[in-house]
Design a protein around this motif. Structure first.
Motif, PDB file in Angstrom:
ATOM      1  N   ILE A  87      10.376   3.415   9.640  1.00  0.00           N
ATOM      2  CA  ILE A  87       9.690   4.218   8.634  1.00  0.00           C
ATOM      3  C   ILE A  87       9.853   3.536   7.279  1.00  0.00           C
ATOM      4  CG2 ILE A  87      11.660   5.722   8.194  1.00  0.00           C
ATOM      5  CD1 ILE A  87       9.539   8.013   7.908  1.00  0.00           C
ATOM      6  N   THR A  88       8.789   3.528   6.498  1.00  0.00           N
ATOM      7  CA  THR A  88       8.854   2.937   5.163  1.00  0.00           C
ATOM      8  C   THR A  88       9.254   4.016   4.163  1.00  0.00           C
ATOM      9  OG1 THR A  88       6.530   3.400   4.767  1.00  0.00           O
ATOM     10  CG2 THR A  88       7.074   1.242   5.728  1.00  0.00           C
ATOM     11  N   VAL A  89       9.729   3.596   3.020  1.00  0.00           N
ATOM     12  CA  VAL A  89      10.169   4.548   2.000  1.00  0.00           C
ATOM     13  C   VAL A  89       9.013   5.457   1.583  1.00  0.00           C
ATOM     14  CG1 VAL A  89      11.057   4.780  -0.347  1.00  0.00           C
ATOM     15  CG2 VAL A  89      12.009   3.047   1.171  1.00  0.00           C
ATOM     16  N   ASP A  90       7.820   4.884   1.360  1.00  0.00           N
ATOM     17  CA  ASP A  90       6.692   5.703   0.921  1.00  0.00           C
ATOM     18  C   ASP A  90       6.322   6.764   1.961  1.00  0.00           C
ATOM     19  OD1 ASP A  90       5.872   3.110   2.127  1.00  0.00           O
ATOM     20  OD2 ASP A  90       3.877   4.009   2.108  1.00  0.00           O
ATOM     21  N   LYS A  91       6.361   6.417   3.229  1.00  0.00           N
ATOM     22  CA  LYS A  91       6.053   7.397   4.292  1.00  0.00           C
ATOM     23  C   LYS A  91       7.155   8.453   4.387  1.00  0.00           C
ATOM     24  CE  LYS A  91       2.363   5.435   6.335  1.00  0.00           C
ATOM     25  NZ  LYS A  91       1.606   4.954   5.215  1.00  0.00           N
ATOM     26  N   GLY A  92       8.403   8.013   4.254  1.00  0.00           N
ATOM     27  CA  GLY A  92       9.522   8.948   4.308  1.00  0.00           C
ATOM     28  C   GLY A  92       9.497   9.966   3.187  1.00  0.00           C
ATOM     29  N   LEU A  93       8.884   9.576   2.049  1.00  0.00           N
ATOM     30  CA  LEU A  93       8.783  10.488   0.910  1.00  0.00           C
ATOM     31  C   LEU A  93       7.514  11.315   0.915  1.00  0.00           C
ATOM     32  CD1 LEU A  93      10.160   8.207  -1.933  1.00  0.00           C
ATOM     33  CD2 LEU A  93      11.367   9.961  -0.639  1.00  0.00           C
TER      34      LEU A  93
ATOM     35  N   LEU B  27      14.504  15.588  -4.485  1.00  0.00           N
ATOM     36  CA  LEU B  27      13.173  15.347  -5.021  1.00  0.00           C
ATOM     37  C   LEU B  27      12.975  13.860  -5.238  1.00  0.00           C
ATOM     38  CD1 LEU B  27      12.961  18.119  -7.776  1.00  0.00           C
ATOM     39  CD2 LEU B  27      11.915  18.165  -5.524  1.00  0.00           C
ATOM     40  N   ALA B  28      11.751  13.399  -5.057  1.00  0.00           N
ATOM     41  CA  ALA B  28      11.367  12.027  -5.376  1.00  0.00           C
ATOM     42  C   ALA B  28      10.123  12.118  -6.238  1.00  0.00           C
ATOM     43  CB  ALA B  28      11.086  11.234  -4.111  1.00  0.00           C
ATOM     44  N   ALA B  29      10.078  11.331  -7.309  1.00  0.00           N
ATOM     45  CA  ALA B  29       8.943  11.386  -8.215  1.00  0.00           C
ATOM     46  C   ALA B  29       8.361   9.995  -8.425  1.00  0.00           C
ATOM     47  CB  ALA B  29       9.377  11.971  -9.554  1.00  0.00           C
ATOM     48  N   SER B  30       7.042   9.951  -8.563  1.00  0.00           N
ATOM     49  CA  SER B  30       6.325   8.734  -8.865  1.00  0.00           C
ATOM     50  C   SER B  30       5.264   9.109  -9.885  1.00  0.00           C
ATOM     51  CB  SER B  30       5.677   8.155  -7.596  1.00  0.00           C
ATOM     52  OG  SER B  30       4.858   7.062  -7.929  1.00  0.00           O
ATOM     53  N   LEU B  31       5.494   8.721 -11.126  1.00  0.00           N
ATOM     54  CA  LEU B  31       4.621   9.090 -12.242  1.00  0.00           C
ATOM     55  C   LEU B  31       4.438  10.596 -12.310  1.00  0.00           C
ATOM     56  CD1 LEU B  31       2.000   6.219 -11.965  1.00  0.00           C
ATOM     57  CD2 LEU B  31       3.935   6.383 -13.521  1.00  0.00           C
ATOM     58  N   ASP B  32       3.264  11.105 -11.969  1.00  0.00           N
ATOM     59  CA  ASP B  32       3.020  12.538 -12.091  1.00  0.00           C
ATOM     60  C   ASP B  32       3.038  13.273 -10.757  1.00  0.00           C
ATOM     61  OD1 ASP B  32       0.738  11.417 -11.103  1.00  0.00           O
ATOM     62  OD2 ASP B  32      -0.629  12.634 -12.302  1.00  0.00           O
ATOM     63  N   ARG B  33       3.545  12.635  -9.715  1.00  0.00           N
ATOM     64  CA  ARG B  33       3.600  13.259  -8.390  1.00  0.00           C
ATOM     65  C   ARG B  33       5.057  13.451  -7.985  1.00  0.00           C
ATOM     66  NH1 ARG B  33      -0.024   9.525  -4.789  1.00  0.00           N
ATOM     67  NH2 ARG B  33       0.374  11.139  -3.255  1.00  0.00           N
ATOM     68  N   VAL B  34       5.365  14.638  -7.550  1.00  0.00           N
ATOM     69  CA  VAL B  34       6.730  14.959  -7.126  1.00  0.00           C
ATOM     70  C   VAL B  34       6.676  15.492  -5.707  1.00  0.00           C
ATOM     71  CG1 VAL B  34       8.760  16.381  -7.570  1.00  0.00           C
ATOM     72  CG2 VAL B  34       7.416  15.502  -9.484  1.00  0.00           C
ATOM     73  N   ARG B  35       7.608  15.055  -4.875  1.00  0.00           N
ATOM     74  CA  ARG B  35       7.686  15.516  -3.490  1.00  0.00           C
ATOM     75  C   ARG B  35       9.095  16.015  -3.206  1.00  0.00           C
ATOM     76  NH1 ARG B  35       2.461  14.969  -2.537  1.00  0.00           N
ATOM     77  NH2 ARG B  35       1.724  12.994  -1.758  1.00  0.00           N
ATOM     78  N   LYS B  36       9.149  17.078  -2.439  1.00  0.00           N
ATOM     79  CA  LYS B  36      10.433  17.526  -1.903  1.00  0.00           C
ATOM     80  C   LYS B  36      10.745  16.623  -0.719  1.00  0.00           C
ATOM     81  CE  LYS B  36      12.596  21.288   0.527  1.00  0.00           C
ATOM     82  NZ  LYS B  36      12.357  22.567   1.169  1.00  0.00           N
ATOM     83  N   VAL B  37      11.971  16.151  -0.650  1.00  0.00           N
ATOM     84  CA  VAL B  37      12.372  15.223   0.403  1.00  0.00           C
ATOM     85  C   VAL B  37      13.510  15.838   1.209  1.00  0.00           C
ATOM     86  CG1 VAL B  37      13.229  12.914   0.892  1.00  0.00           C
ATOM     87  CG2 VAL B  37      11.782  13.285  -1.092  1.00  0.00           C
ATOM     88  N   THR B  38      13.355  15.849   2.519  1.00  0.00           N
ATOM     89  CA  THR B  38      14.415  16.295   3.412  1.00  0.00           C
ATOM     90  C   THR B  38      14.707  15.157   4.370  1.00  0.00           C
ATOM     91  OG1 THR B  38      13.648  18.570   3.266  1.00  0.00           O
ATOM     92  CG2 THR B  38      15.132  18.038   5.084  1.00  0.00           C
ATOM     93  N   ILE B  39      15.930  14.699   4.385  1.00  0.00           N
ATOM     94  CA  ILE B  39      16.335  13.591   5.243  1.00  0.00           C
ATOM     95  C   ILE B  39      17.198  14.154   6.364  1.00  0.00           C
ATOM     96  CG2 ILE B  39      17.483  11.362   5.362  1.00  0.00           C
ATOM     97  CD1 ILE B  39      15.073  11.407   3.470  1.00  0.00           C
ATOM     98  N   GLY B  40      16.753  13.979   7.577  1.00  0.00           N
ATOM     99  CA  GLY B  40      17.499  14.477   8.733  1.00  0.00           C
ATOM    100  C   GLY B  40      18.258  13.369   9.425  1.00  0.00           C
ATOM    101  N   VAL B  41      19.110  13.741  10.307  1.00  0.00           N
ATOM    102  CA  VAL B  41      19.848  12.776  11.109  1.00  0.00           C
ATOM    103  C   VAL B  41      18.923  12.307  12.225  1.00  0.00           C
ATOM    104  CG1 VAL B  41      21.804  12.456  12.653  1.00  0.00           C
ATOM    105  CG2 VAL B  41      22.041  13.843  10.591  1.00  0.00           C
ATOM    106  N   VAL B  42      18.862  11.009  12.407  1.00  0.00           N
ATOM    107  CA  VAL B  42      17.959  10.430  13.399  1.00  0.00           C
ATOM    108  C   VAL B  42      18.779   9.715  14.458  1.00  0.00           C
ATOM    109  CG1 VAL B  42      16.098   8.793  13.740  1.00  0.00           C
ATOM    110  CG2 VAL B  42      16.195  10.143  11.651  1.00  0.00           C
ATOM    111  N   TYR B  43      18.399   9.922  15.696  1.00  0.00           N
ATOM    112  CA  TYR B  43      19.045   9.230  16.808  1.00  0.00           C
ATOM    113  C   TYR B  43      18.073   8.201  17.347  1.00  0.00           C
ATOM    114  CZ  TYR B  43      22.327  13.071  16.563  1.00  0.00           C
ATOM    115  OH  TYR B  43      23.251  13.971  16.127  1.00  0.00           O
TER     116      TYR B  43
END
Length: 109
Positions: free
Chosen positions: A95-101, A74-90
């Motif tokens: 990608i920026t952190v905000d877009k990745g989240l 999970l990643a949270a920013s104030l009152d917003r929470v997102r589920k984050v899945t990080i895959g293996v990339v070839y």
């Protein structure tokens, strides 16, 4: 014939979590423990192996989409929470952190 319940799987999952067994490895391990000497995979294998793995995935869905090269959190920013899945990339990825989240931009709304 071996019979298992959802409670059997949940008890095993708690034990696996304490032992820090990765999600992807838990269904197979549960099948091994539940079936004992009747655990057989491959041609002529025990069909209960698949049934236990399916029941495990129904109860703990993370086993379907995590593996050693992938993280879920999970990643949270104030009152917003997102589920984050990080895959293996070839290859090369930009990608920026905000877009990745999953946020639309780096700024707060």
């Amino acid at each position: 014939m071996t019979i298992f319940t959802d409670d059997d799987i949940l008890i095993l999952d708690e034990r696996y979590a304490i032992a820090d067994i990765p999600f992807h490895a838990r269904p197979f391990r549960a099948a091994m423990e539940i079936l004992g000497e009747h655990f057989v995979v491959g041609v002529g294998g025990n069909p209960l192996v698949g049934e236990i793995e399916q029941a495990y995935a129904r109860l703990i869905p993370e086993v379907n989409f995590t593996w050693p090269g992938m993280g879920t959190g999970l990643a949270a920013s104030l009152d917003r929470v997102r589920k984050v899945t990080i895959g293996v990339v070839y290859g090369t990825v930009d990608i920026t952190v905000d877009k990745g989240l999953g946020f639309s931009n780096v700024s707060a709304p």
